[in-house]
Design a protein around this motif. Sequence first.
Motif, PDB file in Angstrom:
ATOM      1  N   ASN A  31      73.297   1.084 -70.162  1.00 11.20           N
ATOM      2  CA  ASN A  31      74.065   1.776 -69.122  1.00 11.20           C
ATOM      3  C   ASN A  31      73.496   3.165 -68.852  1.00 11.20           C
ATOM      4  N   PHE A  32      73.024   3.815 -69.912  1.00  9.55           N
ATOM      5  CA  PHE A  32      72.426   5.143 -69.765  1.00  9.55           C
ATOM      6  C   PHE A  32      71.183   5.085 -68.890  1.00  9.55           C
ATOM      7  N   TRP A  33      70.280   4.146 -69.168  1.00  9.39           N
ATOM      8  CA  TRP A  33      69.049   4.055 -68.372  1.00  9.39           C
ATOM      9  C   TRP A  33      69.344   3.684 -66.920  1.00  9.39           C
ATOM     10  N   THR A  34      70.381   2.878 -66.705  1.00  9.05           N
ATOM     11  CA  THR A  34      70.773   2.543 -65.332  1.00  9.05           C
ATOM     12  C   THR A  34      71.242   3.788 -64.587  1.00  9.05           C
ATOM     13  N   GLN A  42      77.646  12.558 -67.588  1.00  9.94           N
ATOM     14  CA  GLN A  42      78.966  12.700 -66.976  1.00  9.94           C
ATOM     15  C   GLN A  42      79.445  11.367 -66.402  1.00  9.94           C
ATOM     16  N   GLU A  43      78.538  10.646 -65.748  1.00 10.52           N
ATOM     17  CA  GLU A  43      78.911   9.347 -65.187  1.00 10.52           C
ATOM     18  C   GLU A  43      79.338   8.367 -66.285  1.00 10.52           C
ATOM     19  N   LEU A  44      78.577   8.329 -67.373  1.00 10.78           N
ATOM     20  CA  LEU A  44      78.924   7.432 -68.475  1.00 10.78           C
ATOM     21  C   LEU A  44      80.286   7.796 -69.069  1.00 10.78           C
ATOM     22  N   HIS A  45      80.502   9.097 -69.248  1.00 12.31           N
ATOM     23  CA  HIS A  45      81.771   9.560 -69.800  1.00 12.31           C
ATOM     24  C   HIS A  45      82.936   9.144 -68.910  1.00 12.31           C
ATOM     25  N   GLU A  46      82.797   9.342 -67.616  1.00  7.90           N
ATOM     26  CA  GLU A  46      83.877   8.999 -66.691  1.00  7.90           C
ATOM     27  C   GLU A  46      84.103   7.492 -66.645  1.00  7.90           C
ATOM     28  N   ASP A  47      83.019   6.715 -66.699  1.00  8.21           N
ATOM     29  CA  ASP A  47      83.167   5.251 -66.688  1.00  8.21           C
ATOM     30  C   ASP A  47      83.917   4.782 -67.929  1.00  8.21           C
ATOM     31  N   TYR A  48      83.538   5.322 -69.078  1.00 10.76           N
ATOM     32  CA  TYR A  48      84.184   4.889 -70.313  1.00 10.76           C
ATOM     33  C   TYR A  48      85.654   5.325 -70.336  1.00 10.76           C
ATOM     34  N   GLY A  86      73.736   6.315 -80.818  1.00  9.28           N
ATOM     35  CA  GLY A  86      74.772   7.062 -81.521  1.00  9.28           C
ATOM     36  C   GLY A  86      75.197   8.306 -80.770  1.00  9.28           C
ATOM     37  N   LEU A  87      74.237   9.038 -80.235  1.00 11.04           N
ATOM     38  CA  LEU A  87      74.550  10.247 -79.470  1.00 11.04           C
ATOM     39  C   LEU A  87      75.324   9.909 -78.198  1.00 11.04           C
ATOM     40  N   LEU A  88      74.897   8.848 -77.513  1.00  7.32           N
ATOM     41  CA  LEU A  88      75.573   8.464 -76.276  1.00  7.32           C
ATOM     42  C   LEU A  88      76.994   7.990 -76.555  1.00  7.32           C
ATOM     43  N   HIS A  89      77.171   7.286 -77.653  1.00 13.08           N
ATOM     44  CA  HIS A  89      78.509   6.827 -78.051  1.00 13.08           C
ATOM     45  C   HIS A  89      79.440   8.032 -78.229  1.00 13.08           C
ATOM     46  N   SER A  90      78.943   9.052 -78.913  1.00  9.43           N
ATOM     47  CA  SER A  90      79.756  10.252 -79.125  1.00  9.43           C
ATOM     48  C   SER A  90      79.997  11.000 -77.822  1.00  9.43           C
ATOM     49  N   ALA A  91      78.978  11.018 -76.954  1.00 10.87           N
ATOM     50  CA  ALA A  91      79.100  11.755 -75.692  1.00 10.87           C
ATOM     51  C   ALA A  91      80.180  11.176 -74.791  1.00 10.87           C
ATOM     52  N   VAL A  92      80.279   9.843 -74.743  1.00 11.89           N
ATOM     53  CA  VAL A  92      81.252   9.249 -73.831  1.00 11.89           C
ATOM     54  C   VAL A  92      82.651   9.209 -74.432  1.00 11.89           C
ATOM     55  N   THR A  93      82.748   9.278 -75.748  1.00 16.86           N
ATOM     56  CA  THR A  93      84.067   9.194 -76.380  1.00 16.86           C
ATOM     57  C   THR A  93      84.656  10.566 -76.687  1.00 16.86           C
ATOM     58  N   GLU A 106      82.608  -3.531 -74.677  1.00 12.31           N
ATOM     59  CA  GLU A 106      81.359  -4.033 -74.092  1.00 12.31           C
ATOM     60  C   GLU A 106      80.544  -2.885 -73.528  1.00 12.31           C
ATOM     61  N   PHE A 107      81.222  -1.941 -72.902  1.00  9.52           N
ATOM     62  CA  PHE A 107      80.532  -0.784 -72.341  1.00  9.52           C
ATOM     63  C   PHE A 107      79.804  -0.013 -73.441  1.00  9.52           C
ATOM     64  N   LEU A 108      80.462   0.166 -74.577  1.00 10.85           N
ATOM     65  CA  LEU A 108      79.840   0.871 -75.692  1.00 10.85           C
ATOM     66  C   LEU A 108      78.701   0.066 -76.308  1.00 10.85           C
ATOM     67  N   ASP A 109      78.865  -1.253 -76.360  1.00  8.74           N
ATOM     68  CA  ASP A 109      77.805  -2.097 -76.903  1.00  8.74           C
ATOM     69  C   ASP A 109      76.531  -2.009 -76.068  1.00  8.74           C
ATOM     70  N   ARG A 110      76.701  -1.757 -74.768  1.00 11.94           N
ATOM     71  CA  ARG A 110      75.554  -1.681 -73.848  1.00 11.94           C
ATOM     72  C   ARG A 110      75.283  -0.247 -73.420  1.00 11.94           C
ATOM     73  N   ILE A 111      75.626   0.712 -74.281  1.00  6.37           N
ATOM     74  CA  ILE A 111      75.586   2.111 -73.884  1.00  6.37           C
ATOM     75  C   ILE A 111      74.183   2.574 -73.520  1.00  6.37           C
ATOM     76  N   VAL A 112      73.160   2.131 -74.255  1.00  5.84           N
ATOM     77  CA  VAL A 112      71.798   2.567 -73.946  1.00  5.84           C
ATOM     78  C   VAL A 112      71.348   1.989 -72.604  1.00  5.84           C
TER      79      VAL A 112
END
Length: 229
Positions: A219-222, A182-188, A149-156, A211-217
């Motif tokens: 993607n974060f660990w990557t 920052q990388e996740l935000h820019e990718d999204y 949830g936090l990552l979803h908000s961070a990238v959007t 799909e990016f949001l569905d795999r957000i966790v």
Amino acid sequence: MRQPSAPRFNAPAARRLRAALGMGPEHVAYGMRASYGLPYVTPDLVIAWERGAVAPGHAELTALAGVLWCSPGELLGRPRTLGEHRIARAVAPEDVARAVGMDVRSYLRMEESGRWRGNERQSAALAQVLGLALPDLVTVTGREATLAGLLHSAVTTRWRAYVRPVRKLVPLDPDVLEGALQELHEDYQGHMAATLSWGGGGRSASESGREFLDRIVENFWTAVEKRTA
């Protein structure tokens, strides 16, 4: 108290390990009967395990690993729950309870419910006794949904506002965490820009963003791994 379910049994691994030892199903069955006191194990049952028709229980899994000279973890799929991680590492619940400083009944209740209630010190001890990597620790302590949830908000929205909340869940170096967010935000945002552009992307770009949001966790660990390797 009901035992936690075992992780997914890796039938091809069991078959491969047996073949590597030059053993037949009858040898495995005999070893489990003679050395581990499981009189009902037959060659047909061993074959059924190896075909994936049925899966061995806790005692059977331990005995099978002993006969095949491997660890229980080598016969299992990737563990996800607290109980699965413990079983995969062949650690007794009493040993985990002792390491984290709680009575074994309380610990087993957490395994059964799938809800870890330990404090930060106990969580650190849990990670050490079970050899948990940070992503696994987040998962077994029930924090993955909150992290998603936090990552979803961070990238959007504005990713910087979520550095501290995410760090409370995931104790990472601040520079590593900021770089990953920052990388996740820019990718999204790149996915969304493609969706809105005149040329294109259209529906496919929009689906790519979902799909990016569905795999957000994941993607974060990557992104984190790239900065800590």
